[in-house]
Design an enzyme around this catalytic site. Sequence first.
Site, PDB file in Angstrom:
ATOM      1  N   LYS A 179       0.883  -1.173   0.000  1.00 61.50           N
ATOM      2  CA  LYS A 179       0.000   0.000   0.000  1.00 61.50           C
ATOM      3  C   LYS A 179       0.921   1.223   0.000  1.00 61.50           C
ATOM      4  O   LYS A 179       1.463   1.592   1.033  1.00 61.50           O
ATOM      5  CB  LYS A 179      -0.872  -0.027   1.268  1.00 61.50           C
ATOM      6  CG  LYS A 179      -2.150   0.756   1.174  1.00 61.50           C
ATOM      7  CD  LYS A 179      -1.960   2.183   1.030  1.00 61.50           C
ATOM      8  CE  LYS A 179      -2.011   3.242   1.978  1.00 61.50           C
ATOM      9  NZ  LYS A 179      -1.921   4.548   1.320  1.00 61.50           N
ATOM     10  N   GLU A 254       8.584   1.543  11.719  1.00 68.34           N
ATOM     11  CA  GLU A 254       9.642   2.564  11.681  1.00 68.34           C
ATOM     12  C   GLU A 254       8.937   3.912  11.649  1.00 68.34           C
ATOM     13  O   GLU A 254       8.263   4.229  10.675  1.00 68.34           O
ATOM     14  CB  GLU A 254      10.515   2.340  10.443  1.00 68.34           C
ATOM     15  CG  GLU A 254      11.921   2.876  10.627  1.00 68.34           C
ATOM     16  CD  GLU A 254      12.059   4.315  10.220  1.00 68.34           C
ATOM     17  OE1 GLU A 254      11.570   5.184  10.988  1.00 68.34           O
ATOM     18  OE2 GLU A 254      12.646   4.571   9.171  1.00 68.34           O
ATOM     19  N   CYS A 288      13.232  10.463   8.050  1.00 70.19           N
ATOM     20  CA  CYS A 288      12.950  10.008   9.417  1.00 70.19           C
ATOM     21  C   CYS A 288      14.141  10.234  10.331  1.00 70.19           C
ATOM     22  O   CYS A 288      13.976  10.520  11.512  1.00 70.19           O
ATOM     23  CB  CYS A 288      12.518   8.553   9.418  1.00 70.19           C
ATOM     24  SG  CYS A 288      13.560   7.499   8.428  1.00 70.19           S
ATOM     25  N   GLU A 385       8.468  15.960  15.905  1.00 77.47           N
ATOM     26  CA  GLU A 385       9.000  15.793  14.549  1.00 77.47           C
ATOM     27  C   GLU A 385       8.253  16.731  13.608  1.00 77.47           C
ATOM     28  O   GLU A 385       7.030  16.664  13.495  1.00 77.47           O
ATOM     29  CB  GLU A 385       8.821  14.345  14.088  1.00 77.47           C
ATOM     30  CG  GLU A 385       9.489  14.084  12.753  1.00 77.47           C
ATOM     31  CD  GLU A 385       9.387  12.629  12.297  1.00 77.47           C
ATOM     32  OE1 GLU A 385       8.307  12.033  12.448  1.00 77.47           O
ATOM     33  OE2 GLU A 385      10.387  12.107  11.790  1.00 77.47           O
TER      34      GLU A 385
HETATM   35  P1  NAP Z   1       1.234   8.411   7.860  1.00 71.90           P
HETATM   36  O1  NAP Z   1      -0.134   8.941   7.906  1.00 71.90           O
HETATM   37  O2  NAP Z   1       1.722   7.611   8.985  1.00 71.90           O
HETATM   38  O3  NAP Z   1       1.360   7.599   6.477  1.00 71.90           O
HETATM   39  C1  NAP Z   1       2.257   6.549   6.213  1.00 71.90           C
HETATM   40  C2  NAP Z   1       1.548   5.447   5.440  1.00 71.90           C
HETATM   41  O4  NAP Z   1       0.514   4.887   6.253  1.00 71.90           O
HETATM   42  C3  NAP Z   1       0.860   5.925   4.171  1.00 71.90           C
HETATM   43  O5  NAP Z   1       0.919   4.926   3.187  1.00 71.90           O
HETATM   44  C4  NAP Z   1      -0.567   6.103   4.645  1.00 71.90           C
HETATM   45  O6  NAP Z   1      -1.507   6.075   3.612  1.00 71.90           O
HETATM   46  C5  NAP Z   1      -0.724   4.917   5.559  1.00 71.90           C
HETATM   47  N1  NAP Z   1      -1.828   5.034   6.515  1.00 71.90           N
HETATM   48  C6  NAP Z   1      -2.454   6.154   6.945  1.00 71.90           C
HETATM   49  N2  NAP Z   1      -3.445   5.842   7.803  1.00 71.90           N
HETATM   50  C7  NAP Z   1      -3.446   4.501   7.931  1.00 71.90           C
HETATM   51  C8  NAP Z   1      -4.235   3.574   8.691  1.00 71.90           C
HETATM   52  N3  NAP Z   1      -5.212   3.980   9.489  1.00 71.90           N
HETATM   53  N4  NAP Z   1      -3.949   2.256   8.595  1.00 71.90           N
HETATM   54  C9  NAP Z   1      -2.943   1.825   7.806  1.00 71.90           C
HETATM   55  N5  NAP Z   1      -2.188   2.651   7.054  1.00 71.90           N
HETATM   56  C10 NAP Z   1      -2.422   3.981   7.116  1.00 71.90           C
HETATM   57  O7  NAP Z   1       2.228   9.564   7.651  1.00 71.90           O
HETATM   58  P2  NAP Z   1       1.911  10.913   6.854  1.00 71.90           P
HETATM   59  O8  NAP Z   1       0.557  11.452   7.137  1.00 71.90           O
HETATM   60  O9  NAP Z   1       2.221  10.650   5.458  1.00 71.90           O
HETATM   61  O10 NAP Z   1       2.954  11.854   7.527  1.00 71.90           O
HETATM   62  C11 NAP Z   1       2.697  12.341   8.839  1.00 71.90           C
HETATM   63  C12 NAP Z   1       3.934  12.358   9.646  1.00 71.90           C
HETATM   64  O11 NAP Z   1       4.488  11.029   9.745  1.00 71.90           O
HETATM   65  C13 NAP Z   1       5.074  13.155   9.055  1.00 71.90           C
HETATM   66  O12 NAP Z   1       4.941  14.503   9.278  1.00 71.90           O
HETATM   67  C14 NAP Z   1       6.228  12.519   9.757  1.00 71.90           C
HETATM   68  O13 NAP Z   1       6.360  13.048  11.034  1.00 71.90           O
HETATM   69  C15 NAP Z   1       5.868  11.080   9.853  1.00 71.90           C
HETATM   70  N6  NAP Z   1       6.482  10.275   8.787  1.00 71.90           N
HETATM   71  C16 NAP Z   1       7.577   9.557   9.087  1.00 71.90           C
HETATM   72  C17 NAP Z   1       8.194   8.813   8.095  1.00 71.90           C
HETATM   73  C18 NAP Z   1       9.404   8.008   8.372  1.00 71.90           C
HETATM   74  O14 NAP Z   1      10.237   7.853   7.495  1.00 71.90           O
HETATM   75  N7  NAP Z   1       9.538   7.434   9.535  1.00 71.90           N
HETATM   76  C19 NAP Z   1       7.705   8.828   6.796  1.00 71.90           C
HETATM   77  C20 NAP Z   1       6.560   9.575   6.513  1.00 71.90           C
HETATM   78  C21 NAP Z   1       5.967  10.285   7.534  1.00 71.90           C
HETATM   79  P3  NAP Z   1      -2.045   7.477   2.984  1.00 71.90           P
HETATM   80  O15 NAP Z   1      -0.884   8.152   2.410  1.00 71.90           O
HETATM   81  O16 NAP Z   1      -2.978   7.034   1.922  1.00 71.90           O
HETATM   82  O17 NAP Z   1      -2.693   8.191   4.112  1.00 71.90           O
END
Ligand code: NAP
Length: 483
Positions: A179, A254, A288, A385
């Site tokens: 996904k 992660e 990250c 973050e």
């Molecule tokens: P996120 O919401 O955690 O998204 C990461 C992945 O999870 C995406 O594929 C997302 O899909 C999916 N997802 C979202 N809601 C889900 C659920 N309820 N069940 C299963 N999967 C789900 O992260 P984001 O909104 O893109 O970013 C928010 C914050 O996360 C950033 O500002 C950052 O702090 C952190 N982040 C960290 C990393 C890292 O490398 N550790 C990477 C990205 C973000 P959708 O895109 O379709 O919502």
Amino acid sequence: MNRQTDLQHIELFIDGRHVKPSSGEYSVDIDPATEEPIAAVALGSKADVDVAVKAARAALKVWGGMRAADRGRILQRAADLIEEHSEELIQIESRDAGKPLGGVRRQDMPAVIDTIRYYAGWCDKITGSVVPTRPDALTYTVREPVGVVGAIIPWNFPMMIGMWKIAPALACGCTVVVKPAELTPLSMLRIAELLVEAGLPPGVFNVVTGKGSVVGEALVQHPDVNKVTFTGSPNVGRGILQGAASNFKRVTLELGGKSANVIFADANLDRAARSAASGIFFNAGQVCSAGSRVLVERSAYDEVVDRLVARAKTIKVGSPEAPDTTMGPVVSANQLKTVLNYIDIGRSEGASAVIGGARIGKKGYYVQPTIFAKVAHEMRISQEEIFGPVLSVIPFDDEQDALRMANGTAYSLAAGVWSADIGRVHRMAAGLKAGTVWINTYGYTDVRLPWGGSGESGFGREHGEAALENFTEPKSVWMAIDQ
Ligand code: NAP
Ligand code: MG
């Protein structure tokens, strides 16, 4: 004009071919640099996840039943094809995520190829052992694939972090449903085509695009998925852990960090400042392990702030396509809002933006490289973050003070330490709460070295031999050999 119907429609990839989403619905994928639509991407549903998981379950017999060396050969062929199509993949990734072409060419793409080659080599080397127990028994272990893997991928390094998950899963004989993030689905879909072209049997690798709350959730809840590997935010990670309890899925998380880069006055300050600047501004801070807190020994504080500002001034923010661009836009309107909001919070907390602090232009999600000085450890910009090009520079008095602050957030993914004192750097490496510590450098990763964190940074390790444990179950076999 109907914006969606004029766009290229990108379908799901299930059981070796493109299929339309059962909902018939699509979302518009936006170019972060221009805010123009790129493509209409299928919005998968729970029903589509069911079909993909069924295909992955059926393919387990084929893939897991194949000679391990043959699996390795297919993955090597896939690596060759990915390498042949690098330039195309670089263009796709750059446009979809707003990442400068140069950065994708230098970092993401080589890492993708290195990762798949590395795990291709593991296929026929995943062994068990004969364990001496009793003289009347032959006792040994084998490692079996965990089964169907759900891989949920973020938007910051879609293709690279994606490959960190799928290459070891495939090497272990698992089948996969990916996904991708809704913001950046395109590179994984192209990689799916190349994997099949390389000879991967249908159903071994599937991509269901769509919303996290729908497709991600369906994967996490699915009774026939055995393992979820996730990179993203702590809140979503927490929900995944809860959802995975439904059938006791194995989980690797992660979840990012608030990594400290600790600079002592006796360090090579020129190198430290250069590295610390790229440690936060690379990929517009959407990393990250971004070194989003620079802790500086008080006697060198002003000099390091000046050097960081000088480095920030050399950053060329602009179109991801331009060859001299070193920083592109952030990924989305939402991320832009979040980053600008944190900049406001920093100001209201009393920190001072010594450079940057604003959006650039009105089109495209560009933010100025921003450095906050006079930052206190307790401020929200030091603790949370931000995931954007925003750095907090914080003074410290001695090793203990540095460690107190470096270890003083909910995260523990990575950390850096800069000093010429060999005893000190090792004391610090031992004391820093982090999955990775860099000494007199910052930001390097290699697929051969374990990668991951603890606390709000999640748990489990990707990369290296450690990742093989994520995708295999040990089985003990006990055979009586007495007469
Ligand atoms: P996120 O919401 O955690 O998204 C990461 C992945 O999870 C995406 O594929 C997302 O899909 C999916 N997802 C979202 N809601 C889900 C659920 N309820 N069940 C299963 N999967 C789900 O992260 P984001 O909104 O893109 O970013 C928010 C914050 O996360 C950033 O500002 C950052 O702090 C952190 N982040 C960290 C990393 C890292 O490398 N550790 C990477 C990205 C973000 P959708 O895109 O379709 O919502
Ligand atoms: Mg996109």
